[in-house]
Design an enzyme around this catalytic site. Structure first.
Site, PDB file in Angstrom:
ATOM      1  N   CYS A 105     -77.098  35.906 -27.109  1.00 42.26           N
ATOM      2  CA  CYS A 105     -75.889  35.682 -26.341  1.00 42.26           C
ATOM      3  C   CYS A 105     -74.732  35.316 -27.256  1.00 42.26           C
ATOM      4  O   CYS A 105     -74.854  35.278 -28.472  1.00 42.26           O
ATOM      5  CB  CYS A 105     -76.104  34.553 -25.331  1.00 42.26           C
ATOM      6  SG  CYS A 105     -77.602  34.716 -24.332  1.00 42.26           S
ATOM      7  N   LEU A 127     -77.073  38.332 -22.917  1.00 43.60           N
ATOM      8  CA  LEU A 127     -77.906  39.512 -23.109  1.00 43.60           C
ATOM      9  C   LEU A 127     -79.307  39.089 -22.688  1.00 43.60           C
ATOM     10  O   LEU A 127     -79.974  38.341 -23.398  1.00 43.60           O
ATOM     11  CB  LEU A 127     -77.898  39.963 -24.568  1.00 43.60           C
ATOM     12  CG  LEU A 127     -78.840  41.132 -24.930  1.00 43.60           C
ATOM     13  CD1 LEU A 127     -78.449  42.391 -24.172  1.00 43.60           C
ATOM     14  CD2 LEU A 127     -78.817  41.394 -26.434  1.00 43.60           C
ATOM     15  N   ILE A 161     -83.065  38.654 -22.125  1.00 47.72           N
ATOM     16  CA  ILE A 161     -84.275  39.005 -22.879  1.00 47.72           C
ATOM     17  C   ILE A 161     -85.517  38.460 -22.191  1.00 47.72           C
ATOM     18  O   ILE A 161     -86.534  39.138 -22.074  1.00 47.72           O
ATOM     19  CB  ILE A 161     -84.200  38.443 -24.323  1.00 47.72           C
ATOM     20  CG1 ILE A 161     -82.950  38.972 -25.044  1.00 47.72           C
ATOM     21  CG2 ILE A 161     -85.465  38.781 -25.098  1.00 47.72           C
ATOM     22  CD1 ILE A 161     -82.934  40.461 -25.295  1.00 47.72           C
ATOM     23  N   ASP A 183     -86.391  30.054 -21.647  1.00 46.65           N
ATOM     24  CA  ASP A 183     -86.400  29.086 -22.744  1.00 46.65           C
ATOM     25  C   ASP A 183     -85.181  28.169 -22.729  1.00 46.65           C
ATOM     26  O   ASP A 183     -85.229  27.065 -23.265  1.00 46.65           O
ATOM     27  CB  ASP A 183     -86.529  29.792 -24.095  1.00 46.65           C
ATOM     28  CG  ASP A 183     -85.480  30.868 -24.329  1.00 46.65           C
ATOM     29  OD1 ASP A 183     -84.768  31.230 -23.372  1.00 46.65           O
ATOM     30  OD2 ASP A 183     -85.377  31.354 -25.462  1.00 46.65           O
TER      31      ASP A 183
END
Length: 641
Positions: A2, A51, A53, A100
């Site tokens: 990111c 982004l 993931i 996470d």
């Protein structure tokens, strides 16, 4: 992966300009094109570009704890988040996502500043704790993920993943730091913690930064360093087995993703070893990507194909024109400050290719620093042996005199190019190593700057960067010292910067398992003779990989990601070099000795000297100035002043 930004009023009294925060955030759209998020409250604003993931459906940022008293923005990956999540749940924490990012919030609640000690990964994050009225910022141990910050004269602290986010700030001064200019023309990049601008900094790898409302002091702490503490007394065969096990574990931890994943495959030792481990851990063929050049002198794609065939990967390769110099201005926009590593061009292209197939790619970066793979390490160790055999009272004047009078012989066979060796022998280890790695050594740089600019430097010399790190080196072993120097300068400042900007330009996440901090800690403690064995670098790594890769891959001469810069500057870029290096933008800065710049250009284009490294650095410096667009004139006026 990111992009993050933030603003914090140290007085705690003022509202944050939400429109300005959004502009900062949108400068980093390329880092996270999936979605963006903003959060503001009195004295604080966070922005995030995502982004996705892991946990694609949730995990939007900024992300909060249960009562919204703690909020985080985060760039990177925490590879051990699943085990940490279970540990924190057992301690009573409740999770609303499976990502996470939320682990960071609850780890802060549980462990405070010590939360960073629990994370295995690459990261840059900022936490606001409203109850403590405290902002906490952290960067990963090796500096894989970037973080820039500034403290403005009006008491606003601002940060971002890229410098371009700070350039949006109306009160941000674009005045160049003379010391950073000196460092750039020495290293080819501006090393941590400095940036090219006098009032902006990089948070150093393995460091945290803490700010509290009402206090003007920025409290910066180092929480980790490369230990170089002996880790084993096992036999060589036992070390090989343990190395493979630890390497496999590092690669496995880096393969967790909810999106397509693959690997860069250059055909060199490091990327081939990573792909070999990936293939053994994957139930399906690994996606691999490489680029080839239409000039065999720069092309190693045949070796990449060999590894791809061996492990039956789904391999993608594209041929790049060796004269791919049209990216110069694009790169200037990506890096936001001068950056002179020409391998940024093929790195940009391989990231562009990889993004067509995958969202996450594993790379082999870090192998040379970990296992002493650069040829310069052997040279440095041999030079140090000569130094130690002679008293400094004799060595310094003798080799200093030889270095001064020995001709610079770029045209001669390598054995006769002794000037750099004499310079190194006249110095101690750290300054000698500095001379060896300098893009533009002292004998050139002493003529580069104008008299006015030299006065601005006030005697500052870029070797201070190396000397400062050498004083903190945890070992006095010569090989360990120069590895440590590279891990503090070249690795984060050049290699990891190059990969971060090139990959994020294409919204591609690149992971580096060879820089997993647990692996780095263990490898750093191996005996130096197992890393550099005679003149063979990566000795123990190559031995451990013999069951996985052929000798053609392991023991062929190192090529690197090189491009024909010297011929470009005499050929298709000939006019551009003259116009840029000798043109009005560079002249107006007042930084340079323009007569010396003309001499550099004339020598190179006539073929009398290979000045490609200094000329490329000058070309990229001029591109940096022009990239500032409307701000360029301000930079030029202030630099000249």
């Amino acid at each position: 992966m990111c992009g993050i930004v933030g603003m914090f009023d140290l007085s705690g009294a003022r509202e944050i300009d939400r429109q300005l925060l959004e502009r900062m955030n949108e400068t980093q759209f390329h880092r996270g094109p999936v979605e963006g998020g903003l959060y503001t409250e009195r004295a604080l604003g966070f922005g995030h570009r995502r982004l996705s993931i892991i946990d694609l459906a949730s995990g939007q940022q900024p992300l909060f704890n249960e009562d919204r008293s703690v909020v985080v923005v985060f760039n990177g990956e925490i590879y051990n988040f699943q085990s940490l999540m279970q540990e924190l749940i057992a301690l009573g924490h409740q999770f609303s996502t499976h990502c996470d990012t939320e682990v960071i919030v609850h780890a802060w609640e549980q462990w405070g500043e010590q939360c960073v000690q629990h994370f295995r990964g690459m990261f840059a994050f900022a936490i606001w704790d409203r109850n403590q009225q405290r902002l906490f910022v952290a960067r990963d141990r090796m500096g894989i993920k970037p973080l820039f910050y500034t403290l403005l004269p009006n008491g606003i602290f601002a940060f971002g993943s890229e410098l371009k986010s700070l350039l949006c700030l109306p009160d941000f001064s674009h005045q160049l730091d003379p010391r950073a200019v000196e460092e750039y023309f020495s290293f080819g990049y501006v090393p941590e913690p400095r940036t090219i601008f006098s009032n902006a900094y990089k948070l150093a790898p393995g460091h945290t930064l803490s700010l509290t409302v009402g206090e003007i002091q920025l409290q910066q702490k180092k929480y980790w360093d490369i230990p170089f503490t002996p880790t084993t007394s096992a036999s060589e065969a036992e070390i090989e087995d343990e190395l493979v096990a630890r390497f496999r574990d590092a690669v496995a931890s880096h393969m967790i993703a909810d999106v397509p994943l693959g690997g860069f495959l250059s055909g060199g030792v490091d990327s081939s070893a990573v792909v070999a481990m990936m293939a053994g851990l994957s139930a399906t063929p690994v996606n691999t990507c490489s680029i080839s050049f239409n000039d065999p002198k720069f092309d190693e794609s045949v070796f990449a194909t060999q590894v791809a065939n061996q492990y039956k990967t789904t391999h993608h390769s594209e041929t790049v024109d060796k004269d791919d110099y049209g990216l110069i201005d694009t790169l200037a926009g990506l890096y936001d400050e001068p950056y002179a590593d020409s391998s940024a061009i093929p790195t940009y292209r391989v990231c562009q290719l990889a993004r067509k197939r995958v969202t996450v790619a594993l790379s082999g970066d870090g192998g040379d620093e970990n296992f002493a793979g650069y040829r310069r390490y052997h040279h440095s160790v041999v030079t140090e042996k000569v130094r130690s055999a002679l008293p400094s009272a004799l060595r310094r004047p003798l080799f200093g005199l030889l270095a001064k009078h020995y001709p610079k012989a770029d045209w001669a066979p390598r054995v006769f190019r002794a000037k750099t060796t004499f310079e190194a022998l006249a110095n101690d280890l750290a300054p000698g190593y500095f001379q060896g790695v300098s893009l533009m050594p002292d004998r050139l740089r002493s003529h580069l700057f104008s008299d006015n600019f030299k006065r601005d430097l006030q005697g500052y010399h870029a070797s201070e960067v190396m000397l400062a790190h050498a004083r903190n080196a945890p070992s006095d072993d010569p090989l360990s010292v120069v590895q440590y120097l590279d891990m503090k300068t070249y690795l984060p400042g050049d290699i990891l910067t190059k990969v971060d900007r090139a990959s994020m330009a294409h919204a591609l996440e690149v992971r580096v398992p060879l820089l997993d901090h647990q692996f780095v800690e263990w490898v750093s403690g191996l005996p130096s003779a197992l890393k550099l064995h005679g003149s063979e670098g990566k000795y123990i790594f190559k031995k451990s990989m013999q069951s996985y890769l052929s000798d053609d891959i392991l023991y062929r001469p190192k090529m690197g990601f090189s491009i024909p810069v010297a011929s470009w500057l005499r050929g298709p870029l000939r006019e551009r070099v003259s116009q840029a290096v000798l043109g009005p933008v560079m002249a107006a800065t007042g930084i340079f000795n323009m007569d010396f710049l003309k001499e550099l250009v004339d020598q190179h284009q006539s073929g009398r000297r290979d000045n490609s490294a200094p000329l490329w650095s000058l070309l990229m410096f001029e591109a940096f100035l022009r990239n500032l667009d409307g701000n360029a004139s301000q930079v030029i006026r202030q630099a000249a002043h």
